[in-house]
Structure formats: structure tokens, C-alpha cells
Design a protein around this motif. Structure first.
Motif, PDB file in Angstrom:
ATOM      1  N   LYS A 164       0.828  -1.202   0.000  1.00  0.00           N
ATOM      2  CA  LYS A 164       0.000   0.000   0.000  1.00  0.00           C
ATOM      3  C   LYS A 164       0.868   1.259   0.000  1.00  0.00           C
ATOM      4  O   LYS A 164       0.668   2.169  -0.804  1.00  0.00           O
ATOM      5  N   ALA A 165       1.852   1.288   0.871  1.00  0.00           N
ATOM      6  CA  ALA A 165       2.744   2.443   0.954  1.00  0.00           C
ATOM      7  C   ALA A 165       3.609   2.560  -0.289  1.00  0.00           C
ATOM      8  O   ALA A 165       3.866   3.662  -0.788  1.00  0.00           O
ATOM      9  N   VAL A 166       4.060   1.421  -0.799  1.00  0.00           N
ATOM     10  CA  VAL A 166       4.949   1.410  -1.964  1.00  0.00           C
ATOM     11  C   VAL A 166       4.220   1.936  -3.211  1.00  0.00           C
ATOM     12  O   VAL A 166       4.784   2.709  -3.984  1.00  0.00           O
ATOM     13  N   HIS A 167       2.964   1.547  -3.401  1.00  0.00           N
ATOM     14  CA  HIS A 167       2.190   2.016  -4.560  1.00  0.00           C
ATOM     15  C   HIS A 167       2.124   3.542  -4.590  1.00  0.00           C
ATOM     16  O   HIS A 167       2.370   4.162  -5.628  1.00  0.00           O
ATOM     17  N   LYS A 168       1.773   4.121  -3.443  1.00  0.00           N
ATOM     18  CA  LYS A 168       1.643   5.583  -3.371  1.00  0.00           C
ATOM     19  C   LYS A 168       2.980   6.262  -3.645  1.00  0.00           C
ATOM     20  O   LYS A 168       3.049   7.249  -4.370  1.00  0.00           O
ATOM     21  N   LEU A 169       4.043   5.726  -3.058  1.00  0.00           N
ATOM     22  CA  LEU A 169       5.367   6.318  -3.219  1.00  0.00           C
ATOM     23  C   LEU A 169       5.836   6.244  -4.669  1.00  0.00           C
ATOM     24  O   LEU A 169       6.320   7.235  -5.225  1.00  0.00           O
ATOM     25  N   LYS A 172       3.961   8.678  -6.782  1.00  0.00           N
ATOM     26  CA  LYS A 172       4.416  10.042  -6.512  1.00  0.00           C
ATOM     27  C   LYS A 172       5.735  10.323  -7.229  1.00  0.00           C
ATOM     28  O   LYS A 172       5.910  11.387  -7.846  1.00  0.00           O
ATOM     29  N   GLN A 192      13.272   6.685   0.689  1.00  0.00           N
ATOM     30  CA  GLN A 192      12.114   7.268   1.365  1.00  0.00           C
ATOM     31  C   GLN A 192      11.336   6.269   2.224  1.00  0.00           C
ATOM     32  O   GLN A 192      10.419   6.647   2.941  1.00  0.00           O
ATOM     33  N   LEU A 193      11.678   5.004   2.143  1.00  0.00           N
ATOM     34  CA  LEU A 193      10.958   3.988   2.925  1.00  0.00           C
ATOM     35  C   LEU A 193      11.586   3.784   4.290  1.00  0.00           C
ATOM     36  O   LEU A 193      12.739   3.943   4.503  1.00  0.00           O
TER      37      LEU A 193
END
Length: 193
Positions: A164-169, A172, A192-193
Motif C-alpha cells: 500500500k505504501a509502496v504504490h503511493k510512493l 508520486k 524514502q521507505l
């Protein structure tokens, strides 16, 4: 893993296709959906899935990457094997399968030969969220036309980061620079992770 087979279509029937790739004939088990899409093509490309068992190696072919993704989701459900998944894909289009699962239409899934009420409910329970995500990923990659996005997401998933976090990043980073390469995309994401 054989990801796709491309070449001259030597033989085609509703159950399988034989594709000649530089003198080697590959027999791929196909769905009726793929059969109808192939029509009377002389050359074709089928996305593939190799199922390995103790006593056999079976290659399945799909006209579209989306159909292969749905097949892989279906066989991930306990009690649904490759043959059953192929029957489901022969009975319904990938989009119809998605809609039946998302709308929890047990009766429609149960209408497929060999699928009982318990298996239909298990398919819905196991795949409802995964099916939406699979279609979103395919539509997004087609819409953006960005293969780098898919490769970067795959690499980060293998490394164990939450999707979920990776998709958004990744989205972006691609907004900032749509032409960014896979390596650079992964490097920036890792920072950024």
C-alpha cells in the motif's frame, strides 16, 4: 519461468494451442476466451503460466496478461486447481469474474461446472480484495504505459515492503519524473521507505 511464448500458431483447438518458436513447438492449454481471441491468427503471443507437479509440467497460455493474473489468483484459492480455473475462465470473461467476486454473486460463480457453493464462497472470501487490486494494477499500467512502475513495484514487494505504501510512493515519484528508469525509481523509493 516461461513468461510468454511468441511464434507461429501451428495448431489451435478449444483446449490447447501449439506455437512454433524457432523450431520448438510449445503446447499451451488455453481457455475458450483465449481460443476466441486467437481466431485464425498466423503468428501470436500468449502469456504463460507453468504449473509444475511431481508427474507433469503443464504450460497454460493466455491471450491477455489480465487473464493470466485472474488465473493465478484463482489457483491461489484452496480447492481450485489449474483445470478448474481454466473452466472458470472459459465460462466467464475476466471482467465478469471480477464483478461476480466483488459483488459476492455466489450463484453466478456456482453456475460454472464443477464449482459448488462452498468453493464459490471461498473464492469470494479469498479474492475479493485481491481481485480489485489486480484490476487496478493492470488498468494503471495500461493507462500510464509505464512498465518501469510494475518492475519497481515487483522489486520492492520481493524486498518485503508493504504494498500500500509502496504504490503511493512509486506513483508520486513517477509524477515528478515519468521517464525515470527502474533502478533509479527503486533507489529513490528505498531512500524514502
Amino acid at each position: 519461468m516461461i513468461t510468454h511464448v511468441q511464434g507461429k500458431l501451428v495448431e489451435l483447438n478449444p483446449a490447447y494451442a501449439v506455437i512454433d518458436c524457432n523450431g520448438v513447438g510449445y503446447l499451451l492449454h488455453i481457455s475458450l476466451h483465449t481460443y476466441s481471441k486467437l481466431g485464425d491468427s498466423e503468428f501470436c503471443k500468449l502469456f504463460s503460466h507453468l504449473a509444475i507437479k511431481e508427474d507433469s509440467h503443464t504450460l497454460y497460455g493466455f491471450y491477455e496478461e489480465l487473464e493470466r493474473k485472474v488465473f493465478r489468483l484463482l489457483i491461489s484459492v484452496s480447492g481450485v486447481g489449474a483445470s478448474t480455473a481454466r473452466v472458470i475462465l472459459s465460462s466467464m470473461l475476466p471482467e465478469e469474474i471480477r464483478d461476480a467476486i466483488v459483488n459476492e454473486d455466489v450463484a453466478l460463480i456456482k453456475s460454472v461446472k464443477g464449482i459448488g457453493a462452498k468453493t464459490a464462497q471461498r473464492i469470494i472470501l479469498d479474492l475479493k480484495d485481491k481481485m480489485l487490486k489486480a484490476f487496478d494494477d493492470i488498468e494503471m499500467s495500461v493507462k500510464t504505459g509505464n512498465r518501469n512502475r510494475e518492475e519497481a513495484l515487483s522489486a520492492l514487494e520481493v524486498l518485503g515492503f508493504p504494498m500500500k505504501a509502496v504504490h503511493k510512493l512509486i506513483d508520486k515519484l513517477l509524477e515528478k519524473d515519468p521517464q525515470i528508469g527502474v533502478e533509479e525509481l527503486v533507489k529513490q523509493a528505498l531512500k524514502q521507505l
